[in-house]
Every structure is written in structure tokens, then in C-alpha cells.
Design a protein around this motif. Structure first.
Motif, PDB file in Angstrom:
ATOM      1  N   GLN A 556      -5.351  -1.878 -23.191  1.00  0.00           N
ATOM      2  CA  GLN A 556      -6.589  -1.944 -23.221  1.00  0.00           C
ATOM      3  C   GLN A 556      -7.465  -0.053 -22.532  1.00  0.00           C
ATOM      4  N   TYR A 557      -6.787   0.463 -22.124  1.00  0.00           N
ATOM      5  CA  TYR A 557      -6.713   1.798 -21.689  1.00  0.00           C
ATOM      6  C   TYR A 557      -7.271   2.264 -23.464  1.00  0.00           C
ATOM      7  N   THR A 560      -9.794   2.260 -25.420  1.00  0.00           N
ATOM      8  CA  THR A 560     -11.058   2.282 -25.223  1.00  0.00           C
ATOM      9  C   THR A 560     -10.758   3.369 -25.815  1.00  0.00           C
ATOM     10  N   SER A 561     -10.267   4.128 -25.499  1.00  0.00           N
ATOM     11  CA  SER A 561     -11.063   5.651 -25.229  1.00  0.00           C
ATOM     12  C   SER A 561     -10.532   6.022 -27.021  1.00  0.00           C
ATOM     13  N   VAL A 563     -11.176   3.887 -29.555  1.00  0.00           N
ATOM     14  CA  VAL A 563     -12.974   3.851 -29.977  1.00  0.00           C
ATOM     15  C   VAL A 563     -13.469   4.393 -30.223  1.00  0.00           C
ATOM     16  N   ASP A 564     -13.261   5.025 -28.714  1.00  0.00           N
ATOM     17  CA  ASP A 564     -14.444   6.333 -28.095  1.00  0.00           C
ATOM     18  C   ASP A 564     -14.088   7.440 -29.307  1.00  0.00           C
ATOM     19  N   THR A 593      -9.862  -7.476 -26.507  1.00  0.00           N
ATOM     20  CA  THR A 593     -10.477  -5.198 -26.109  1.00  0.00           C
ATOM     21  C   THR A 593     -10.778  -4.790 -26.592  1.00  0.00           C
ATOM     22  N   LEU A 594      -9.577  -4.398 -28.209  1.00  0.00           N
ATOM     23  CA  LEU A 594     -10.242  -3.253 -28.830  1.00  0.00           C
ATOM     24  C   LEU A 594     -10.965  -4.068 -29.709  1.00  0.00           C
ATOM     25  N   GLY A 596     -13.465  -6.113 -29.163  1.00  0.00           N
ATOM     26  CA  GLY A 596     -14.462  -6.051 -28.266  1.00  0.00           C
ATOM     27  C   GLY A 596     -14.795  -4.626 -28.579  1.00  0.00           C
ATOM     28  N   GLU A 597     -14.460  -3.628 -28.452  1.00  0.00           N
ATOM     29  CA  GLU A 597     -14.340  -2.499 -28.333  1.00  0.00           C
ATOM     30  C   GLU A 597     -15.195  -1.694 -29.511  1.00  0.00           C
ATOM     31  N   ARG A 600     -18.582  -3.012 -30.305  1.00  0.00           N
ATOM     32  CA  ARG A 600     -20.623  -2.804 -29.630  1.00  0.00           C
ATOM     33  C   ARG A 600     -20.027  -1.232 -29.687  1.00  0.00           C
ATOM     34  N   ARG A 601     -19.185  -0.094 -30.142  1.00  0.00           N
ATOM     35  CA  ARG A 601     -19.456   0.390 -30.728  1.00  0.00           C
ATOM     36  C   ARG A 601     -19.502   0.903 -32.193  1.00  0.00           C
TER      37      ARG A 601
END
Length: 733
Positions: A556-557, A560-561, A563-564, A593-594, A596-597, A600-601
Motif C-alpha cells: 500500500q505504501y 501510494t508513492s 501514484v503520487d 488502496t491503489l 482509491g489513489e 483521488r489523484r
């Protein structure tokens, strides 16, 4: 004396009466005789009818046809079977000369023959005239395709009083067409078998029940470096090495006992010149018509090359491709097998070795120089160990030595000292002198660590290594109980804190289009920026992540990184792949998580790619397939990483929503020197293209590899040739 005078009329009457009586008696006798003759005639007629019925019944069931002729050739009788064989009507044939029957007879050469001569009485000329034996002739009969010939065996003999008082000719006719066809078919089959056997590209032999060669072909003789005639009568068991004969004999006995119809066995044969070859022996038992064993048919295929390739692949699977040392899997197997032996305390120890300053070498001189240094260090470790244990490379600059010696404590310290001494002399790398040192952790086998198995002893050595790194590096530490917190719970807690504190960083290795070398995407690779040990590669901590149950939080970490990173990339066509293993899937947290990110982005789903490690999917569950299907349906492509090294890649391509494959670097590294690696790469590429999948080759280190892979259908590539993994800020975004 006076006699009475007889009346003449009375005398006449008496005479007449006597004559009448005599006549009546004669008539009665004649009538009785006539009745007996009629009765006898009736009996003979009944017997004749009965004999005729028996004769007709016999002719209806016999395979032989019967033709009876007078000596002049006139048909006296013909059975239904004979008429069918000759193709004539039995009613119209009676009373006609044989020469007038509509017959066309030919000999075996196809020449016409005289029916009267063939079917009539024939004798063999000579001083002792005798009847001739059976003759084989052909009866030409019309059919829808024209004419066909029926082969008939004809035999004639004289029958006394066959035509009333005169002799007759009895001719028997037997249709042997079917038998001749069977014989011809058998002859053809035998010829075809012998031709096929002689010209077969693999070795073949006919072997008797004593397991000795009866006949062999040239391919078998050539395989064994001998002649065909030298193999005849040679025991098959003598061809192989002694250690394999018992297994071979057991399989042969099983065939003879009816336990199996055939067997296949890999054997090591010795050629006539003394060289050994590996062969696959396939044997089948042939039985007679009664079911009893008759002989064996044996095939012998040369499997030397395939066995060597299998051994090579097995070696690759168990060894580090760069240094040739054992890899983590082999090291753990060796250590576990040693620990399962009795009396291992004081005989076994583990050395964990990590290079100091290796990252600086990579950064300053490049990864090619770093690889050369790793090869040099591997040589130092081999020399220091001096056959007293197994040296393994776990990944990056991490090495482990499993020490086995009668005096384990003494040997392990000697080896550690020799490693330090061997690294004192700088290594010559690319015409430069490069200096590195090593931090070493030692764990001696004791009852507690032995009970925990290989993982416990390796973890203990790693805890000692951690202490050595923290104490100033370039030194050796020995594991003791005070390090237990650090080696287990402490390390796990440290990893959890590292994820929460963002000590884990993501680096990005470029992926290029092999047609024009243009960067099209990146692979995200996680690193641990350790506060004391420096930047750690995944090989040094991923196993601990799994032990600590932190696989999903780590995934998950990273998601998130990544996708950012993608959201901040100016080039909106580039994509990034994220490595995910089977233990990070199944509960839906990663997918949630993936996705969702991504939402969101506001990132296009196709710019994030999930890479699955093929070896981790051996037991992929329904929940994993469901999560992958969910990602694929949302527009996230799925790639199969390390393609070609797993146990069932074809089933994954069929069962999972895979959009592309990544060729494992073990195949890439063999190009162009290893022809087998090139063939495998070409075949896997063709398979992926046939399935309309994206193809990526990893581990490309020089241009020749890139050109070869591009020529053989691999569209994208990554490796040191195009650049190593760099922090996000170092990439051109």
C-alpha cells in the motif's frame, strides 16, 4: 382182387385243383419277393435322399467348393460354394461342359488359362504317373469398378464310379483371397517395420525374453559407437552402468509379470569408446496370439543434451547468475539439511557478510564496476572458506557462508579473519583500484537456534551483522542472547517504524522502447534508507517484511508513492509498474488502496501497471484471481514478471487477466553466448505475441542483447544499458 374203377372226370378235377394251388403259391411267392424289392428300393431312395441332404448340408458350411465332372468334362454336380467361387449359376452349369462355362481364369502372372485344363483331371508326367498337387489360380470376376481377381486353390482327383459305372473327376476349390491378403499385409507390415526401424532417427532394437538384443538399427549402433552385428546377442543390461541395472531389471520383470504394458527409464550408457551418454529407454512387451510373452520392442533416445540443459537450468535456479555462488534458496536447503543431522552443535555456523562502501562504488563507477567487484568478493569468500562450507549471495552485496567443520568455532573465526584479510588488498576494477571492507556477523549452532531451523540461525547471524554495522563497520560480531530482540521483534518493529516514517523510498528504473530507445515507463523498486546501515536493497529486508506480516502495508505504501510520482510526471504517456507478490493480494486492501489513489489523484488507470512475480503464484487462490480481475476491469494492466522461470506459466496466462509478460533476466544474460537462452527467449516471445500480449525483457546490459531481443519480437526492455534505478527526483519528469 378187384380194384375200384376211377371216374375220369374226377381225376381231371383233382389235377386241376393241384395245379391251381401250385400256381397260387407261386404268385404269392412272387408278390412277397416284389414287396421286398419295393421296400428295399424305398429304403435305398430314402438313404439317397438322406445322403444328399447331408451332402448339401456339408457343402453349405464348408469353405471348400466341390465340382464333379465326367472324364469328358461335363458338369455332373456343383456345390453352391463352388458356384459362388467360380461366379457361375449352379442350375445352368449342370450338364454343360466346363469349357462352355463363363469362366475367366488367370495364373499368378495374370496370363489367361484354359478352364477345362485347370479344373479337369491333371497328372504329373513321368515313369510313375501321379496326380498333380493343388494349384493356385485367379478367377476374374466383374464388379462395379471393373474386374477383380479372386485367388483360388484348385485340386482334382479321380473318383471311381463317379459317373454311374465310369470314373469321374472330383475338383475341390478353396478361396484363399483373404488369407493371401492377410499374408501380403503381414509381409508389408514386416517390411514397413524393418524399413522404419532401419531408418528411424532414434535407436531401436528387438530384444528377446532374456533381455538380449536380437536385432538393432544403425541409429542405436551409432549412438553406442559400435556396429549392428556387434549388438546382436548382446545383453541390454550390459549397456548401462552397474548402478542402474537393478532398476532396469525390476521394470523388465514387471512387464513379464503383466504389471505394466511398457516402461520408460532414463539410463546412463557407456559407448564403445568409453564415453558416457544419457538415454531414455522405452520398452514395450509384445505377446503372441495366445497371450504369452514373445519379445520386447525397445527405443533408445539420446537425452544427453536435454539432461545437461535440465541440469543447467537447475543450477541456474539454485545459483546466483552473476557470481555463480549458491542463492538464498540453495543456501537455506543446505543449512536445513545440515541442521537435521545429529550432533550439529559445535560443527555448524553461519557467517553473514555485508560490504561496506559498495553503494559508493556503484554511484561513482557505475553498476558494471559494482558487478565486477561482487565477482571479486565472491572469489575472496570462496578462497577464505577453503571448502569448509557453502558460500551464497542473497542479493545486492549480501553474502552468507554456511560453515561445516569438525571444529566449527575455530573454523568460523578463521574464515571471518580470512575474509577481512582478503579484502585488505584493493580490487582492480576497470583499471582502477577499488577498496572495500566487510562487516561480518557470526552465529554458532546451539540447541535453541538448531530447534528454530535454518531461518533462526540465519536471523541470528544477521542480528550479529546488524550489530557489526552499528558498531563502526569493517568488524566481526558474534551473536549472543542480547541481540535476540534486535534479530526478531526489534527488527520487525524497526521495519514497521520505517514504513510509517517513510524511511522506505521508491526508486525508478527506466523501461525503453527497443525500436528507438525512448523511455516509455519505469519499474518502481523499493529501498530502505536505513539510518545506520545506509541504503539497503530489497534482498536484505523483504524476507523480514514477510515474516513481520508487513507485506500488505508495504504494498500500500509503494502504491501510494507510485501514484503520487505518476501524477507529478509531466509526460502523461509514461507509465510505472509496481511489483506485487501473492502474499500482498487476496484481501482486497491493495486493490482498494491503489484504485482509491488513482481516483483521488485523477491518474489514468493504464499508467499504473501491476507486476506479478510468477514464482509467488504457485498456489494462487480464487481471492487473488478476483482481486486481479478487479484491477484489470478498472483499467490497470497486469504483467507476469520473471516469465519463463515459474512452474506453470501457461496456466497463468490462461487463468489470470494477464496483459503482458517480462522475460526473466536469467535468459537475457545468456544472450548471445548461450544458444539455449536465445532459443527460450525467442520461443517465449513468440508465445506472448501469439496471445497479443505486451513483451518486456529485463536485465539488458549491452546493445547486442537489445538488438537480438528486438529482432525476436520483444518490444520493450530495461537494464543497466538504459540506466539503473534512481530516486524520483533524479528522473526526468
Amino acid at each position: 382182387m378187384n380194384l375200384p374203377v376211377t371216374d375220369p372226370r374226377s381225376l381231371v378235377s383233382t389235377v386241376i385243383a393241384v395245379v391251381a394251388i401250385v400256381a397260387l403259391v407261386a404268385v404269392l411267392v412272387l408278390l412277397a419277393r416284389q414287396r421286398r424289392q419295393v421296400r428295399t428300393a424305398n429304403q435305398l431312395l430314402e438313404l439317397s435322399r438322406e445322403l444328399r441332404q447331408r451332402y448339401d448340408a456339408l457343402q453349405s458350411v464348408t469353405k471348400e467348393g466341390v465340382l464333379v465332372q465326367s472324364l469328358g468334362g461335363r458338369v455332373l454336380d456343383i456345390s453352391e460354394r463352388a458356384a459362388a467361387i467360380l461366379g457361375v449359376d449352379p442350375a445352368s452349369a449342370l450338364g454343360r461342359p466346363v469349357s462352355d462355362l463363363p469362366l475367366v481364369l488367370v495364373n499368378e502372372q495374370g496370363l489367361s488359362m484354359n478352364p477345362a485344363a485347370v479344373l479337369g483331371h491333371r497328372t504329373v508326367p513321368g515313369p510313375d504317373t501321379a496326380e498333380s498337387g493343388p494349384e493356385l489360380v485367379g478367377v476374374a470376376l466383374p464388379d462395379s469398378a471393373g474386374m477383380h481377381v479372386r485367388m483360388v486353390q484348385v485340386a482334382s482327383q479321380l473318383v471311381p464310379a463317379g459317373d454311374g459305372e465310369n470314373p469321374a473327376v472330383l475338383t475341390t476349390l478353396v478361396d484363399v483371397t483373404g488369407r493371401r491378403e492377410v499374408e501380403a499385409a503381414l509381409s508389408r507390415s514386416e517390411t514397413q517395420f524393418r524399413v522404419a526401424m532401419e531408418n528411424a532417427p532414434i535407436g531401436m532394437a528387438l530384444v528377446d525374453l532374456d533381455w538380449c538384443v536380437v536385432e538393432a538399427n544403425s541409429a542405436l549402433a551409432e549412438l553406442l559407437g559400435t556396429r549392428v552385428d556387434a549388438l546382436r546377442g548382446y545383453p541390454m543390461s550390459e549397456l548401462g552402468e552397474p548402478e542402474g541395472r537393478a532398476a532396469e531389471r525390476a521394470e523388465v520383470d514387471k512387464l513379464l509379470a503383466g504389471g505394466a504394458p511398457r516402461f520408460s527409464l532414463e539410463q546412463k550408457y557407456v559407448r564403445a569408446d568409453g564415453h558416457a551418454v544419457w538415454v531414455v529407454l522405452d520398452a514395450a512387451l509384445v505377446r503372441s496370439a495366445s497371450g504369452t510373452p514373445d519379445h520386447f520392442v525397445v527405443q533408445v533416445r539420446d537425452s544427453t543434451e536435454s539432461r545437461l540443459q535440465a541440469e543447467m537450468l537447475t543450477h541456474r535456479a539454485m545459483h546466483d547468475p552473476l557470481t555463480g555462488l549458491a542463492n538464498r534458496t540453495l543456501m537455506q536447503e543446505v543449512l536445513q539439511s545440515v541442521l537435521e543431522q545429529p550432533g550439529v552443535v559445535d560443527r555448524v555456523a553461519v557467517i553473514a557478510c555485508d560490504l561496506d562502501g559498495f553503494k559508493q562504488v556503484n554511484d561513482r563507477y557505475g553498476h558494471a564496476a559494482g558487478d565486477e567487484l561482487l565477482v571479486h568478493v565472491a572469489g575472496v569468500l570462496r578462497a577464505a572458506t577453503a571448502r569448509r562450507g557453502t558460500v551464497a549471495r542473497l542479493g545486492g552485496d549480501e553474502f552468507v557462508v554456511v560453515v561445516q567443520d569438525a571444529d566449527g568455532p575455530r573454523a568460523v573465526f578463521e574464515i571471518a579473519a580470512a575474509i577481512h584479510a582478503g579484502l585488505v588488498e584493493p580490487a582492480r576494477i576497470a583499471r582502477r583500484r577499488v577498496q572495500v571492507a566487510a562487516s561480518i556477523g557470526i552465529a554458532l549452532a546451539d540447541p535453541e537456534t538448531v530447534e528454530g531451523g535454518a531461518p533462526a540461525l540465519v536471523a541470528a547471524a544477521d542480528a550479529a551483522l546488524y550489530r557489526a554495522k552499528a558498531a563502526g563497520r569493517g568488524r566481526t560480531e558474534v551473536y549472543d542472547a542480547s541481540m535476540s530482540a534486535t534479530s526478531t521483534t526489534g527488527v520487525h518493529r524497526e521495519l514497521a517504524d520505517a514504513i510509517a516514517g517513510r524511511e522506505l523510498v521508491v526508486h525508478y528504473q527506466p523501461i525503453v522502447d527497443l525500436a528507438d530507445m525512448r523511455v516509455v515507463g519505469y519499474e518502481a523498486l523499493v529501498r530502505w534508507q536505513h539510518p545506520h546501515r545506509g541504503l539497503l536493497l530489497p534482498g536484505s529486508f523483504l524476507a523480514l517484511v514477510q515474516e513481520a506480516g508487513l507485506s500488505v502495508p508495504l504494498a500500500q505504501y509503494v502504491a501510494t508513492s507510485v501514484v503520487d510520482f505518476v501524477a507529478r510526471t509531466r509526460d502523461k504517456t509514461r507509465w510505472v509498474s509496481v511489483n506485487v507478490s501473492a502474499d500482498q493480494l487476496g484481501d482486497g486492501e491493495f486493490a482498494t488502496t491503489l484504485l482509491g489513489e488513482i481516483s483521488r489523484r485523477r491518474v489514468t488507470p493504464g499508467r499504473i501497471v501491476v507486476e506479478l512475480t510468477e514464482s509467488s503464484l504457485v498456489a494462487s487462490s480464487t481471492r487473488i484471481r478476483h482481486e486481479l480481475t478487479q484491477l484489470s476491469a478498472a483499467g490497470v494492466p497486469i504483467l507476469l514478471d520473471d516469465f519463463g522461470t515459474g512452474v506453470s506459466p501457461l496456466s497463468y496466462l490462461r487463468d489470470l487477466p494477464v496483459a503482458g509478460v517480462k522475460l526473466d533476466m536469467s535468459f537475457t544474460s545468456g544472450i548471445p553466448d548461450d544458444p539455449t537462452a536465445g532459443k527460450v527467449a525467442r520461443a517465449l516471445g513468440a508465445l506472448a505475441r501469439e496471445l497479443a500480449m505486451v513483451t518486456i525483457a529485463e536485465g539488458i546490459e549491452h546493445e547486442e542483447q537489445a538488438r537480438y531481443l528486438h529482432r525476436n519480437g520483444w518490444r520493450y526492455g530495461q537494464g543497466w544499458l538504459f540506466g539503473g534505478a534512481q530516486p524520483a527526483e533524479a528522473t526526468r519528469t
